[in-house]
Design a protein around this motif. Structure first.
Motif: not given
Length: 840
Positions: A410-415, A423-433, A451-456
C-alpha cells in the motif's frame, strides 16, 4: 278519434331540436377556422402590429389573412350540408332501445289480412310508441378536437380576450372601451414587484399599496407598464443602477438590489420608500472531527443554515503539503491534482433552512488516503451565494492495513500515485520484498503477482511512451487488490462468493423461484459457506506446541457445531421454500444472514479479552434469569386457571368453586406467590441498573454502544412495569412487560456484540492477528454467541443456554390453542386464552 297521419308526431319536438343541433354542429364545423383566423388578425391589429412592421409588410400580412379567411370560409360553406329529416330520425333513434322510430315508420309486409298477425303488429307498434315517448333531444357534437389538432381555436379565443383586456388604449379601433385599460381616461400605469420564487413570498401589486413604505426581499423584480402618450409618466428610483425598457419606453423592468426610493411622476403618480431585505449568506460548519468508520469510510457530520434554505453543499479537500512527512517516496514533488470535491448530502424533502447531515464516503483508494489534508465545507443557496467553513487540517481517513507485506504494498502504491517518478524505486522495493520470501505472505500467490507488477513497471520504463498515467492507475488498482488478498488471504474471495450466493438466493426468494432453481442456489450457498468457514479455520493462529491441546480441540468442536447449525438452517430454508412458505423462509434467511455477518465480524479476533467481557456475561445471566422468571409467571397463570372451577362447578353469588382437595388457604398462597414474583422482578431490575452503572460495557462513545444503553433503559422500564403488574395481580400485563424486557435485553446484547466486534478488529490491527477462538472472548462460541455454563452453546438465535426460544414460543402457543379448544373449560378461561392468541 282518428290516428295521426304522422307516426312520429309524438316525438316531433325532440326530432326538431335534434335537427337544429345538427345544423349548429355543421355551422360550427364550417366556420371555426375562418373565425379563428379573423380573431387572430383582430388581436394583432388591436396590439398595433401594423405600426411596427416596416414598409408595406403590414399590407402583405393583412392580405394574407384576408385570403386565408375567405378561402377557409368558402371551403367551409362548400362542405356544409343541411341535415335531412331522416338523418335526425336516425340520430335520435340510435339513442333509444330497440330503434322504436324506425319501427313506427315501417309497414307490415306480409299477412296484413290475418287478424292474428295484425293484432301482433298492433301490439308491437304500441310498445314502440311507449319507447318513442321517452325520446330526448340530442345536442350538437361539433367534435372540433379531431379537426383542430393544434387547438388554434383556443389560441384565437385567448388572444381575443387578452386584446379586449390589455390592448393599448387608442389602438383597438372598435374595441375601444371594451376593457378596463381602455376605460382609463388619460395616462395610467400599472406596477408589480415579484420576489424571487425561492423565497415563497407573494407578489405585490403596486396600484393597491397605500402605505408609504414596505419591505421586499433582495433580488425582487420590479415591473412597470405606462399607458398613454410617451413621456406623460416618468420613473424615478434608486433601487438599481440600470433599468430595462422596451422601444417605446412604456414597459420598464429592474431588480431591487438595495433600499431606496421608487416614484412615478405624472398624473396619478405615487411614491414609496422600499426597504430591501438582504439575502444572507449560507452558513456551514463541521460539528465534530472527521472520523474513520469501519472499513476506512470517511464520516463528517456538518450543519448548514440559510434564511431561505440551503440548495447544495460541497466538501473541498486539498493536500496539506506542509504537514506531510516528506521522506522516502514522498520526498519528490507530487504530481498536480485537482482538489477533491464531494457533494454533501441534503434532505430530499422538507425545510432546508437548518440542515444537519453526515457525509460518508469511502476514499480508501484515493491517492491522498491516510495523508494530511485540509477540508473546507461550502454551502450554496438558491440565489447562488456560497458560504464556507474555516479550513480544517485532518488526516484523510482510509482503510488501514496491518499485515506487514500488505502494508508495504500500500505504501508503494501511495508513492506511485504521488508521482510516476517513483516507478523505478517502487520496482526495486518490490524486488526486495521477493528476496527469501518463502512463507512470508499469507496469500500463496502473492510472489507471482508482485513479480508481475515489477515486470509491468520495467517493461514500460524502457518504451518511448514511458510509464503513463493510465499504466500507473492500472498498476495501482492491481496493487490494491493484491494487498487485500495478502491482508485477508483467500478469505476475501471466499467472502465475495458467499455474499454473491446470499444475494442470488435473496433475489430468488423475492421473485418466487421454482424448486430446481432453489436447489441450485442452495447448493451454491452451501459450497460458498463451507469454503468460507474453512478459510476462517485455516487463518486462525495455531496453538503453541506447548499449549493445551484440549483447548484446541474444544475450539475445533465449537467451529464444527457452528457449521452444522448453519447447514441445518439452510436445510430448513430450502424445505420452507419448497413448501411455498416464503414469508417464513425469508425470516429464517434474514437470521442466517445475521449469523454469517456475525461470523465475518468475529473472524480472527484475538489477543487479550476486550473490555466489557465480564459485563456481557453479566447481561447474559440477567437475560437468562428474566427468561426463567417469565416462564414461572406463565406457569403461575396456568396454575391459576387449573385451580378455578370446571364446567358446572360454580358456587354461590357467581364465585368459582374449588378443585377437590383445595384448601381455603390456597388463595392467599397465590397472592404470596405473586408477591414473590414481583419481588424477584424488582431484584432483577436492580441488578440490571447496577450493571449499567458499575460495569464497563463495550462500545463506549460509539453508535452501537449508545443503542445498547438505550435498549437497557427500555428493559429497565419494562421490568418496572412487570413488577407493578405482578403486584396488582395482572399476570397478562406482567407477561407482556416481561416479553418487552426480554426483547430489549436481546437487542442490547446484539448492539454490544457489534461494538465488541468493532473494538476487536481495531485491537487486531494494533496487536496483530490472534487466535480465532481466543478472539471470541470468555464465554462465547466462534460466532460470538453466549456460551452455556458447561461450555455448550445454545440453539441458534438464543441469547442464553437452553431451548430454542422459537421452539419454546411454538410450544406455548400450541398449548394455549389446545386449551382454548376444550369445550369443557369455563367460558371465562377460554375467552382469556383467545385474547392471548388474538395478536398472532
Amino acid at each position: 278519434m282518428a290516428a295521426p297521419t304522422d307516426p312520429l308526431a309524438s316525438v316531433a319536438r325532440a326530432l326538431w331540436l335534434t335537427r337544429a343541433g345538427m345544423v349548429a354542429e355543421r355551422v360550427v364545423r364550417a366556420l371555426w377556422l375562418p373565425v379563428s383566423l379573423a380573431l387572430i388578425a383582430a388581436t394583432l391589429w388591436a396590439f398595433g402590429l401594423q405600426g411596427k412592421l416596416p414598409g408595406d409588410a403590414a399590407l402583405w400580412v393583412a392580405g394574407a389573412f384576408a385570403v386565408a379567411i375567405v378561402a377557409t370560409l368558402a371551403l367551409g360553406l362548400w362542405r356544409f350540408r343541411w341535415p335531412a329529416r331522416a338523418e335526425a330520425i336516425a340520430r335520435l333513434d340510435r339513442t333509444l332501445p330497440g330503434r322504436p322510430l324506425a319501427a313506427l315508420t315501417d309497414q307490415q309486409a306480409i299477412n296484413g289480412g290475418d287478424p292474428a298477425s295484425a293484432a301482433l303488429w298492433t301490439a308491437h307498434r304500441g310498445r314502440m310508441e311507449l319507447r318513442a315517448a321517452k325520446a330526448r333531444p340530442i345536442g350538437p357534437k361539433p367534435d372540433l378536437a379531431k379537426r383542430d389538432r393544434y387547438a388554434l381555436r383556443l389560441v384565437a379565443l385567448t388572444a381575443a380576450l387578452v386584446a379586449v383586456l390589455f390592448a393599448v388604449p387608442g389602438q383597438q379601433g372598435s374595441l375601444r372601451g371594451a376593457g378596463s385599460a381602455g376605460a382609463a381616461i388619460g395616462p395610467s400605469w400599472e406596477g408589480w414587484i415579484m420576489p424571487p420564487a425561492y423565497t415563497g413570498r407573494p407578489g405585490l401589486y403596486l396600484n393597491e399599496i397605500d402605505r408609504d413604505g414596505f419591505e421586499v426581499p433582495q433580488g425582487s423584480r420590479v415591473v412597470l407598464r405606462f399607458y398613454g402618450p410617451p413621456g406623460a409618466l416618468q420613473l424615478e428610483q434608486s433601487l438599481d443602477a440600470g433599468v430595462q425598457a422596451d422601444d417605446t419606453g412604456q414597459a420598464l423592468e429592474f431588480d431591487a438590489r438595495h433600499s431606496g426610493r421608487l416614484a412615478i411622476d405624472g398624473p396619478n403618480g405615487r411614491e414609496w420608500q422600499i426597504t430591501v431585505a438582504p439575502d444572507a449568506l449560507p452558513e456551514i460548519s463541521a460539528t465534530g472531527p472527521m472520523t474513520r468508520a469501519r472499513g476506512g469510510v470517511l464520516e463528517q457530520e456538518f450543519t448548514a443554515s440559510d434564511d431561505y434554505g440551503v440548495q447544495a453543499g460541497e466538501a473541498e479537500i486539498t493536500l496539506d503539503l506542509a504537514a506531510i512527512d516528506r521522506r522516502h517516496g514522498l520526498s519528490i514533488e507530487p504530481e498536480t491534482r485537482e482538489p477533491l470535491r464531494l457533494q454533501l448530502p441534503m434532505p430530499m424533502s422538507g425545510n432546508r433552512a437548518d440542515v444537519t447531515e453526515m457525509l460518508r464516503e469511502d476514499l480508501s483508494q484515493h491517492p491522498w488516503a491516510n495523508l494530511p489534508v485540509r477540508v473546507v465545507l461550502h454551502a450554496t443557496d438558491a440565489a447562488g451565494q456560497t458560504g464556507s467553513s474555516r479550513a480544517e487540517a485532518v488526516v484523510l481517513p482510509g482503510r488501514r492495513f496491518f499485515e506487514p507485506s500488505a502494508k508495504a504494498l500500500i505504501e508503494i502504491r501511495r508513492d506511485l500515485l504521488w508521482s510516476r517518478d517513483n516507478a523505478r524505486r517502487a520496482a526495486g522495493l518490490m524486488r526486495a520484498m521477493l528476496h527469501r520470501s518463502d512463507g512470508a505472505f499469507l496469500y500463496d500467490g502473492a510472489p507471482v503477482l508482485i513479480r508481475g507488477a515489477v515486470e509491468f513497471i520495467e517493461s514500460r520504463l524502457t518504451t518511448d511512451d514511458g510509464f503513463t498515467p493510465e499504466a500507473r492507475d492500472q498498476l495501482a488498482s492491481r496493487l490494491w487488490e493484491l494487498a487485500l488478498l495478502i491482508e485477508e488471504g483467500e478469505l476475501a474471495n471466499a467472502r465475495e462468493r458467499l455474499q454473491r450466493a446470499r444475494e442470488r438466493l435473496d433475489e430468488a426468494m423475492q421473485n418466487g423461484a421454482d424448486p430446481a432453481e432453489v436447489q441450485e442456489l442452495m447448493d451454491e450457498l452451501r459450497d460458498a459457506t463451507r469454503d468460507y468457514m474453512e478459510m476462517l479455520a485455516e487463518q486462525a493462529e495455531p496453538v503453541d506446541q506447548g499449549g493445551d491441546q484440549r483447548d484446541q480441540g474444544g475450539d475445533q468442536e465449537r467451529q464444527a457445531v457452528s457449521q452444522s447449525q448453519i447447514q441445518e438452517m439452510m436445510d430448513q430454508i430450502q424445505q420452507l421454500m419448497e413448501e411455498g412458505r416464503m414469508d417464513e423462509a425469508a425470516a429464517l434467511m434474514a437470521q442466517l444472514n445475521a449469523l454469517l455477518d456475525n461470523l465475518q465480524m468475529q473472524r480472527g479476533e484475538g489477543g487479550d479479552p476486550m473490555p466489557g467481557g465480564e459485563a456481557m456475561e453479566g447481561l447474559g445471566d440477567t437475560l437468562g434469569d428474566q427468561q426463567g422468571l417469565a416462564d414461572e409467571t406463565f406457569q403461575q397463570l396456568q396454575d391459576q386457571f387449573g385451580q378455578e372451577t370446571k364446567p358446572g362447578q360454580e358456587g354461590d353469588n357467581g364465585q368459582q368453586g374449588q378443585q377437590p382437595g383445595q384448601q381455603q388457604g390456597e388463595q392467599p398462597g397465590q397472592e404470596e406467590a405473586m408477591r414473590q414474583l414481583a419481588e424477584r422482578q424488582r431484584q432483577l431490575r436492580e441488578r440490571l441498573r447496577e450493571q449499567q452503572l458499575n460495569e464497563q460495557l463495550p462500545g463506549e462513545g460509539t453508535a452501537e454502544g449508545e443503542a445498547g444503553l438505550q435498549a437497557l433503559e427500555e428493559a429497565d422500564r419494562a421490568m418496572e412495569g412487570a413488577a407493578q403488574a405482578l403486584e396488582d395481580g395482572d399476570m397478562r400485563g406482567a407477561l407482556e412487560r416481561q416479553a418487552e424486557a426480554l426483547e430489549a435485553l436481546r437487542e442490547g446484547l446484539r448492539e454490544f456484540r457489534d461494538a465488541t466486534a468493532a473494538d476487536q478488529r481495531e485491537q487486531q490491527g494494533v496487536e496483530g492477528e490472534a487466535d480465532t477462538a481466543q478472539g471470541q472472548g470468555q464465554g462465547r462460541d466462534p460466532l460470538g454467541r453466549e456460551m452455556g455454563p458447561n461450555g455448550e452453546n445454545g440453539q441458534f438465535g438464543q441469547g442464553v443456554p437452553g431451548l430454542d426460544p422459537r421452539e419454546r414460543a411454538r410450544e406455548l402457543m400450541d398449548e394455549i390453542r389446545r386449551r382454548s379448544a376444550e369445550r369443557e373449560r369455563p367460558e371465562t378461561e377460554r375467552d382469556y386464552l383467545n385474547r392471548l392468541i388474538e395478536p398472532y
